[in-house]
Design an enzyme around this catalytic site. Structure first.
Site, PDB file in Angstrom:
ATOM      1  N   ASP A 192       0.785  -1.244   0.000  1.00 35.92           N
ATOM      2  CA  ASP A 192       0.000   0.000   0.000  1.00 35.92           C
ATOM      3  C   ASP A 192       0.821   1.301   0.000  1.00 35.92           C
ATOM      4  O   ASP A 192       0.499   2.244   0.752  1.00 35.92           O
ATOM      5  CB  ASP A 192      -0.962   0.029   1.204  1.00 35.92           C
ATOM      6  CG  ASP A 192      -2.006  -1.079   1.170  1.00 35.92           C
ATOM      7  OD1 ASP A 192      -1.990  -1.895   0.237  1.00 35.92           O
ATOM      8  OD2 ASP A 192      -2.839  -1.132   2.107  1.00 35.92           O
ATOM      9  N   LYS A 214      -7.141  -4.759  -3.047  1.00 39.89           N
ATOM     10  CA  LYS A 214      -7.955  -5.290  -1.955  1.00 39.89           C
ATOM     11  C   LYS A 214      -8.894  -4.215  -1.450  1.00 39.89           C
ATOM     12  O   LYS A 214      -8.697  -3.026  -1.738  1.00 39.89           O
ATOM     13  CB  LYS A 214      -7.041  -5.769  -0.816  1.00 39.89           C
ATOM     14  CG  LYS A 214      -6.163  -4.666  -0.240  1.00 39.89           C
ATOM     15  CD  LYS A 214      -5.064  -5.227   0.637  1.00 39.89           C
ATOM     16  CE  LYS A 214      -4.194  -4.132   1.213  1.00 39.89           C
ATOM     17  NZ  LYS A 214      -4.861  -3.170   2.084  1.00 39.89           N
ATOM     18  N   CYS A 247      -2.084  -2.770   7.728  1.00 43.71           N
ATOM     19  CA  CYS A 247      -2.060  -3.661   6.559  1.00 43.71           C
ATOM     20  C   CYS A 247      -0.799  -4.518   6.485  1.00 43.71           C
ATOM     21  O   CYS A 247      -0.854  -5.675   6.063  1.00 43.71           O
ATOM     22  CB  CYS A 247      -2.271  -2.852   5.291  1.00 43.71           C
ATOM     23  SG  CYS A 247      -3.954  -2.186   5.221  1.00 43.71           S
TER      24      CYS A 247
END
Ligand SMILES: [Zn+2]
Length: 206
Positions: free
Chosen positions: A8, A106, A151
């Protein structure tokens, strides 16, 4: 197959982003430096529809960082972030993307969040990443990216469940909440996660 899984590294999580992880811009050059030490480089993107239920803006009367119950799971409400196709959802422009073989997205189901790169938070739906990495012959996965305590953390836990060995690249990640992450790091070490630094990776590769 030495594998780097970049979590990310998107505009909304870096400096000036809507869900900025403090001090996170320093990790991008570090990630760029270590990419050549890996045979396989894969990245993830948080990739939400506008009506995602994890956004406080979609929960009347709620503010960011409040917690609600969502389909039986505790859900932190976030500022709008990483909306599909938006600039905030793009990988940071200073991240070298030439060696990224695949990008896994996601958080696309509006009803459930997906902190892990492997599964949604309910552990029902796979992103396919585990199967991809196995097919590629990955065994040990190095983790840089953001946020370390969200994450990255949940991706590491799922990578262990999937049978991989996990390595956290400490200077290539930043947490949203530093204290929480210090506790998590102890927990990860107990689970067998190795912790390394970019300079160790580069020196081992020489
Ligand atoms: Zn998100």
């Amino acid at each position: 197959m030495k594998t780097l899984l970049i979590i990310d590294v998107q505009n909304d999580f870096l400096g000036g982003g809507s869900l900025e992880v403090p001090g996170s811009n320093v990790i991008v050059p570090v990630i760029n430096q270590i990419q050549d030490s890996f045979d396989l480089v894969v990245a993830t993107q948080d990739w939400h529809p506008e009506d995602h239920k994890s956004f406080a803006s979609n929960q009347p009367g709620k503010k960011p960082f409040e917690t609600i119950m969502l389909h039986g799971l505790s859900q932190t409400l976030w500022p709008d972030h990483c909306i599909q196709g938006s600039r905030g959802a793009e990988l940071h422009q200073t991240l070298n993307t030439g060696r990224i073989a695949a990008i896994f997205r996601k958080g696309m189901d509006p009803e459930i969040d997906s902190y892990s790169a492997f599964f949604d938070n309910n552990h029902q739906l796979s992103t396919g990443l585990g199967g991809y990495l196995k097919e590629k012959g990955a065994m040990e996965i190095h983790f840089p990216g953001v946020a370390a305590d969200i994450c990255v953390y949940y991706s590491i836990l799922d990578s262990i469940l999937e049978g991989f060995t996990a390595v956290l690249v400490e200077d290539a990640t930043k947490p949203l909440y530093t204290e929480k992450f210090d506790e998590m790091k102890c927990e990860l070490v107990k689970l067998g996660v190795k912790i390394t630094t970019s300079s160790q990776i580069i020196s081992q590769n020489e």
